[in-house]
Design a protein around this motif. Structure first.
Motif, PDB file in Angstrom:
ATOM      1  N   CYS A  52       0.838  -1.198   0.000  1.00 56.93           N
ATOM      2  CA  CYS A  52       0.000   0.000   0.000  1.00 56.93           C
ATOM      3  C   CYS A  52       0.871   1.246   0.000  1.00 56.93           C
ATOM      4  CB  CYS A  52      -0.977   0.009   1.163  1.00 56.93           C
ATOM      5  SG  CYS A  52      -0.270   0.409   2.759  1.00 56.93           S
ATOM      6  N   HIS A  54       0.635   5.127   1.165  1.00 57.18           N
ATOM      7  CA  HIS A  54      -0.190   5.977   2.015  1.00 57.18           C
ATOM      8  C   HIS A  54       0.502   7.264   2.445  1.00 57.18           C
ATOM      9  CE1 HIS A  54       2.140   4.805   5.567  1.00 57.18           C
ATOM     10  NE2 HIS A  54       2.219   3.635   4.958  1.00 57.18           N
ATOM     11  N   ASN A  55       1.754   7.465   2.024  1.00 59.12           N
ATOM     12  CA  ASN A  55       2.502   8.631   2.501  1.00 59.12           C
ATOM     13  C   ASN A  55       3.427   9.103   1.387  1.00 59.12           C
ATOM     14  OD1 ASN A  55       4.552  10.253   3.761  1.00 59.12           O
ATOM     15  ND2 ASN A  55       3.949   9.395   5.734  1.00 59.12           N
ATOM     16  N   THR A  73      -4.596   5.765  -3.254  1.00 59.09           N
ATOM     17  CA  THR A  73      -5.657   6.723  -3.561  1.00 59.09           C
ATOM     18  C   THR A  73      -5.644   7.028  -5.055  1.00 59.09           C
ATOM     19  OG1 THR A  73      -4.212   8.597  -3.152  1.00 59.09           O
ATOM     20  CG2 THR A  73      -5.534   7.801  -1.277  1.00 59.09           C
ATOM     21  N   ASP A  91      -8.695   5.080   1.974  1.00 55.88           N
ATOM     22  CA  ASP A  91      -7.622   5.126   2.978  1.00 55.88           C
ATOM     23  C   ASP A  91      -6.781   3.865   2.853  1.00 55.88           C
ATOM     24  OD1 ASP A  91      -5.981   5.310   5.190  1.00 55.88           O
ATOM     25  OD2 ASP A  91      -7.587   5.806   6.584  1.00 55.88           O
ATOM     26  N   TYR A  93      -3.925   2.870   4.012  1.00 54.33           N
ATOM     27  CA  TYR A  93      -3.293   2.361   5.223  1.00 54.33           C
ATOM     28  C   TYR A  93      -4.274   1.531   6.050  1.00 54.33           C
ATOM     29  CZ  TYR A  93      -0.294   2.233   9.342  1.00 54.33           C
ATOM     30  OH  TYR A  93       0.499   1.812  10.382  1.00 54.33           O
ATOM     31  N   ARG A  94      -5.507   1.949   6.097  1.00 54.20           N
ATOM     32  CA  ARG A  94      -6.516   1.237   6.903  1.00 54.20           C
ATOM     33  C   ARG A  94      -7.206   0.116   6.145  1.00 54.20           C
ATOM     34  NH1 ARG A  94      -8.844   4.355  11.586  1.00 54.20           N
ATOM     35  NH2 ARG A  94      -7.272   5.939  11.946  1.00 54.20           N
ATOM     36  N   SER A  95      -7.064   0.120   4.836  1.00 51.94           N
ATOM     37  CA  SER A  95      -7.719  -0.920   4.034  1.00 51.94           C
ATOM     38  C   SER A  95      -6.991  -2.226   4.165  1.00 51.94           C
ATOM     39  CB  SER A  95      -7.771  -0.516   2.575  1.00 51.94           C
ATOM     40  OG  SER A  95      -8.605   0.614   2.429  1.00 51.94           O
TER      41      SER A  95
END
Length: 95
Positions: A52, A54-55, A73, A91, A93-95
């Motif tokens: 993933c 995410h940042n 995203t 999201d 990171y949370r997925s």
């Protein structure tokens, strides 16, 4: 590398199963039967792994990843290598 003394190898999932779990549509042109065998950071992932993004500090890792599948995203999709299947989620990171 994950130490097998502490972690069991996870179940192999298909891309179709992952999309169903995440409640997202299948990416166009992808096979539902494509398999994912593990989870790894962008910089260490191989063609059978999911990762993933995410940042933004990991943009270089995203652009050079060898991951088979990546949660990200919509804004990050243009930076994804053509060899990696992108799964767009709100999201990563949370997925």
């Amino acid at each position: 590398m994950i130490d097998p003394r502490f972690f069991k190898k996870s179940t192999v999932l298909t891309l179709g199963q992952i999309c169903q779990i995440l409640n997202i549509p299948m990416p166009k042109g992808c096979s539902q039967e494509e398999t994912v065998e593990g989870i790894a950071p962008l910089s260490e992932a191989t063609a059978v792994d999911i990762s993933c993004y995410h940042n933004s500090k990991y943009l270089n890792d995203l652009q050079n990843t060898k991951a088979g599948v990546c949660l990200l995203t919509a804004e990050a999709v243009p930076h994804l290598p053509s060899t990696t299947i992108g799964l767009v989620v709100p999201d990563p990171y949370r997925s």
